[in-house]
Design an enzyme around this catalytic site. Sequence first.
Site, short mmCIF file in Angstrom:
data_model
loop_
_atom_site.label_atom_id
_atom_site.label_comp_id
_atom_site.label_asym_id
_atom_site.label_seq_id
_atom_site.Cartn_x
_atom_site.Cartn_y
_atom_site.Cartn_z
N HIS A 1 -3.74 10.70 6.06
CA HIS A 1 -2.67 9.80 6.71
C HIS A 1 -1.84 10.33 7.63
O HIS A 1 -1.00 9.68 8.59
CB HIS A 1 -1.85 9.24 5.61
CG HIS A 1 -1.30 10.34 4.52
ND1 HIS A 1 -0.45 11.56 5.09
CD2 HIS A 1 -1.25 10.63 3.27
CE1 HIS A 1 -0.25 12.46 4.05
NE2 HIS A 1 -0.67 11.73 3.11
N ASP B 1 -2.22 -0.65 6.61
CA ASP B 1 -3.14 -0.92 5.58
C ASP B 1 -2.86 -2.31 4.92
O ASP B 1 -3.58 -3.12 4.26
CB ASP B 1 -3.42 0.21 4.77
CG ASP B 1 -4.06 1.17 5.23
OD1 ASP B 1 -4.55 0.92 6.59
OD2 ASP B 1 -4.62 2.06 4.61
N ASP C 1 0.82 -1.09 -0.01
CA ASP C 1 -0.03 0.13 0.06
C ASP C 1 0.76 1.43 -0.07
O ASP C 1 2.01 1.20 0.32
CB ASP C 1 -1.13 -0.01 1.14
CG ASP C 1 -1.93 1.21 1.19
OD1 ASP C 1 -2.74 1.41 0.28
OD2 ASP C 1 -1.73 2.07 2.05
N GLU D 1 1.11 5.62 0.47
CA GLU D 1 0.29 6.98 0.92
C GLU D 1 1.02 7.89 -0.09
O GLU D 1 2.23 8.14 -0.21
CB GLU D 1 0.53 7.34 2.45
CG GLU D 1 -0.23 6.14 3.29
CD GLU D 1 -1.72 6.13 3.16
OE1 GLU D 1 -2.18 7.12 2.65
OE2 GLU D 1 -2.22 4.94 3.42
N HIS E 1 -5.15 6.32 7.89
CA HIS E 1 -4.48 5.59 6.82
C HIS E 1 -2.85 5.40 7.19
O HIS E 1 -2.36 6.49 7.70
CB HIS E 1 -4.60 6.16 5.56
CG HIS E 1 -5.99 6.01 5.05
ND1 HIS E 1 -6.38 5.47 3.62
CD2 HIS E 1 -7.23 6.38 5.45
CE1 HIS E 1 -7.67 5.37 3.55
NE2 HIS E 1 -8.12 5.76 4.63
#
Length: 227
Positions: free
Chosen positions: A57, A155, A7, A9, A150
């Site tokens: 985030h 995640d 994942d 960000e 997040h």
Amino acid sequence: MREIIFDTETTGLDPKSGDRLVEIGCIEMVNRVTTGRTFHAYFNPERSMPAAAEAVHGLSEAFLADKPLFATRVAELLEFIADSPLVAHNAGFDFGFLDAELALCGHDPICRSRMIDTVALARVRHPGAKLSLDALCTRYGIDRSHRTMHGALLDAELLAQVYVELTGGRQIGLELAGENREELVAQVVTTVRTRVFRPARPHAASEVELAAHAAFMTTVKAPLWYE
């Protein structure tokens, strides 16, 4: 089979407009079981952090100021993911940012044949249902109470559990996970090797049983097997 669940960000939604990758988290899985190996890094995006992105985030411009550039750790990242399939939620988004960062470093993009999108899997498995990571965690009873914002590695850890469920799940009692995996395997092997097997018991019918069966058969009128 080795797979990487990952994942990212970012500072926004579109790398073509100047948005950059600020965090990546990768989880190694082998045969649908996490191995404990991970890759996690924050990156200085060399630009400001929009308030809307920071609200998602929590990564501020000040926090990222002393973090390395993506180019500094790209070799380590590529070594970790190697040539394994890459699993992400809404994977086109993550691949887009990863490819953009690789291009800035002079690397080739990741081949799309390696991409596994869990949104696409969930759409087939649960048509018409909500497909967000939160919704899928709720559907499969995956605890996400510690997810207040997040985070790429967090995640990815949740997505690894969702991915297992989307691809068939695990049978309760057969999962060998965590730090006790080798110990559990050793216990199973030892049990099999030391088990004492008893010889098969006689199972042929006795003379008395055969005579009783023959007598019973004489009482059956118009048996089907004679038709």
